[in-house]
Design an enzyme around this catalytic site. Structure first.
Site, PDB file in Angstrom:
ATOM      1  N   HIS A 186       1.390  -7.256  22.594  1.00  0.00           N
ATOM      2  CA  HIS A 186       0.743  -7.107  21.285  1.00  0.00           C
ATOM      3  C   HIS A 186       1.403  -5.986  20.520  1.00  0.00           C
ATOM      4  O   HIS A 186       1.968  -5.065  21.106  1.00  0.00           O
ATOM      5  CB  HIS A 186      -0.759  -6.829  21.440  1.00  0.00           C
ATOM      6  CG  HIS A 186      -1.062  -5.650  22.317  1.00  0.00           C
ATOM      7  ND1 HIS A 186      -1.066  -5.736  23.693  1.00  0.00           N
ATOM      8  CD2 HIS A 186      -1.353  -4.366  22.025  1.00  0.00           C
ATOM      9  CE1 HIS A 186      -1.350  -4.557  24.211  1.00  0.00           C
ATOM     10  NE2 HIS A 186      -1.527  -3.695  23.213  1.00  0.00           N
ATOM     11  N   ARG A 246      -8.795  -7.059  14.458  1.00  0.00           N
ATOM     12  CA  ARG A 246      -9.007  -5.614  14.326  1.00  0.00           C
ATOM     13  C   ARG A 246      -9.217  -5.011  15.706  1.00  0.00           C
ATOM     14  O   ARG A 246      -9.936  -5.590  16.540  1.00  0.00           O
ATOM     15  CB  ARG A 246     -10.242  -5.326  13.461  1.00  0.00           C
ATOM     16  CG  ARG A 246     -10.046  -5.780  12.052  1.00  0.00           C
ATOM     17  CD  ARG A 246     -11.152  -5.340  11.110  1.00  0.00           C
ATOM     18  NE  ARG A 246     -11.047  -6.120   9.892  1.00  0.00           N
ATOM     19  CZ  ARG A 246     -10.128  -5.912   8.943  1.00  0.00           C
ATOM     20  NH1 ARG A 246      -9.271  -4.912   9.059  1.00  0.00           N
ATOM     21  NH2 ARG A 246     -10.082  -6.688   7.880  1.00  0.00           N
ATOM     22  N   VAL A 278      -3.642  -3.278  27.852  1.00  0.00           N
ATOM     23  CA  VAL A 278      -3.920  -4.721  27.947  1.00  0.00           C
ATOM     24  C   VAL A 278      -2.598  -5.442  28.244  1.00  0.00           C
ATOM     25  O   VAL A 278      -1.670  -5.402  27.433  1.00  0.00           O
ATOM     26  CB  VAL A 278      -4.551  -5.255  26.645  1.00  0.00           C
ATOM     27  CG1 VAL A 278      -4.759  -6.761  26.734  1.00  0.00           C
ATOM     28  CG2 VAL A 278      -5.871  -4.545  26.354  1.00  0.00           C
ATOM     29  N   HIS A 332       0.602  -3.070  17.592  1.00  0.00           N
ATOM     30  CA  HIS A 332      -0.397  -2.354  16.798  1.00  0.00           C
ATOM     31  C   HIS A 332       0.115  -2.206  15.373  1.00  0.00           C
ATOM     32  O   HIS A 332       1.286  -1.896  15.161  1.00  0.00           O
ATOM     33  CB  HIS A 332      -0.624  -0.946  17.356  1.00  0.00           C
ATOM     34  CG  HIS A 332      -1.203  -0.915  18.737  1.00  0.00           C
ATOM     35  ND1 HIS A 332      -2.538  -0.654  18.973  1.00  0.00           N
ATOM     36  CD2 HIS A 332      -0.646  -1.108  19.954  1.00  0.00           C
ATOM     37  CE1 HIS A 332      -2.763  -0.674  20.280  1.00  0.00           C
ATOM     38  NE2 HIS A 332      -1.633  -0.948  20.901  1.00  0.00           N
TER      39      HIS A 332
HETATM   40  P1  5GP Z   1      -2.514  -0.980  24.456  1.00  0.00           P
HETATM   41  O1  5GP Z   1      -2.971   0.356  24.957  1.00  0.00           O
HETATM   42  O2  5GP Z   1      -2.501  -2.022  25.557  1.00  0.00           O
HETATM   43  O3  5GP Z   1      -1.227  -0.919  23.683  1.00  0.00           O
HETATM   44  O4  5GP Z   1      -3.585  -1.427  23.397  1.00  0.00           O
HETATM   45  C1  5GP Z   1      -4.700  -2.180  23.709  1.00  0.00           C
HETATM   46  C2  5GP Z   1      -5.640  -2.078  22.544  1.00  0.00           C
HETATM   47  O5  5GP Z   1      -6.598  -3.109  22.672  1.00  0.00           O
HETATM   48  C3  5GP Z   1      -6.413  -0.755  22.479  1.00  0.00           C
HETATM   49  O6  5GP Z   1      -6.137  -0.109  21.244  1.00  0.00           O
HETATM   50  C4  5GP Z   1      -7.866  -1.180  22.606  1.00  0.00           C
HETATM   51  O7  5GP Z   1      -8.735  -0.440  21.771  1.00  0.00           O
HETATM   52  C5  5GP Z   1      -7.813  -2.648  22.209  1.00  0.00           C
HETATM   53  N1  5GP Z   1      -8.837  -3.471  22.850  1.00  0.00           N
HETATM   54  C6  5GP Z   1      -9.190  -3.469  24.164  1.00  0.00           C
HETATM   55  N2  5GP Z   1     -10.152  -4.376  24.384  1.00  0.00           N
HETATM   56  C7  5GP Z   1     -10.397  -4.975  23.191  1.00  0.00           C
HETATM   57  C8  5GP Z   1     -11.296  -6.011  22.779  1.00  0.00           C
HETATM   58  O8  5GP Z   1     -12.068  -6.577  23.558  1.00  0.00           O
HETATM   59  N3  5GP Z   1     -11.266  -6.360  21.463  1.00  0.00           N
HETATM   60  C9  5GP Z   1     -10.415  -5.775  20.565  1.00  0.00           C
HETATM   61  N4  5GP Z   1     -10.477  -6.201  19.295  1.00  0.00           N
HETATM   62  N5  5GP Z   1      -9.565  -4.801  20.918  1.00  0.00           N
HETATM   63  C10 5GP Z   1      -9.549  -4.411  22.208  1.00  0.00           C
END
Ligand code: 5GP
Ligand code: ZN
Length: 116
Positions: free
Chosen positions: A101, A30, A97, A103
């Site tokens: 990944h 999650r 990150v 979503h």
């Molecule tokens: P991005 O912006 O890279 O596509 O999405 C990264 C996602 O990772 C964000 O929605 C953020 O809330 C989530 N995220 C960042 N750090 C953590 C963490 O330590 N644990 C979890 N479960 N999600 C994280």
């Protein structure tokens, strides 16, 4: 494993994660800041930053991510209602990150959440 990577650390249990699903190639957790009632992250176990880094013989990782997403939405009970799959890539794509990944957003009408 990349020792500076938050998702690699979650995978090995160095940082806690709320796991929904796991298999040989992926895990699903999650999101810590959910943008919808269901907000999952489908993450390949191997540390890869972007799709662009994958050689064609490594594209099975992408299939594994979709397979895991399919299982996760079944577990969450949103298969029929629908959901959205998003993969942000790089700076202008909004990737925060640097570990590939996907979503999974759902559990409500996303337009009602201001998500277009
Ligand atoms: P991005 O912006 O890279 O596509 O999405 C990264 C996602 O990772 C964000 O929605 C953020 O809330 C989530 N995220 C960042 N750090 C953590 C963490 O330590 N644990 C979890 N479960 N999600 C994280
Ligand atoms: Zn990583």
């Amino acid at each position: 494993m990349d020792t500076n990577c938050i998702f690699c650390k979650i995978n090995v249990g160095e940082i806690p994660g709320d796991f929904v699903y796991r298999d040989d190639d992926t895990f699903v957790i999650r999101d810590i800041v959910p943008k919808a009632p269901v907000h999952l992250l489908v993450i390949p176990t191997v540390h890869v930053e972007r799709v662009a880094e994958l050689a064609s013989e490594e594209m099975s990782i992408i299939a594994a991510m979709f397979r895991a997403a399919k299982e996760a939405v079944r577990i969450e009970g949103i298969v029929e209602r629908g959901y959205r799959l998003i993969v942000n890539q790089g700076e202008e794509g909004g990737q925060e990150v640097p570990h590939l990944h996907m979503h999974v957003l759902g559990g409500t009408h996303l337009r009602a959440m201001g998500l277009g």
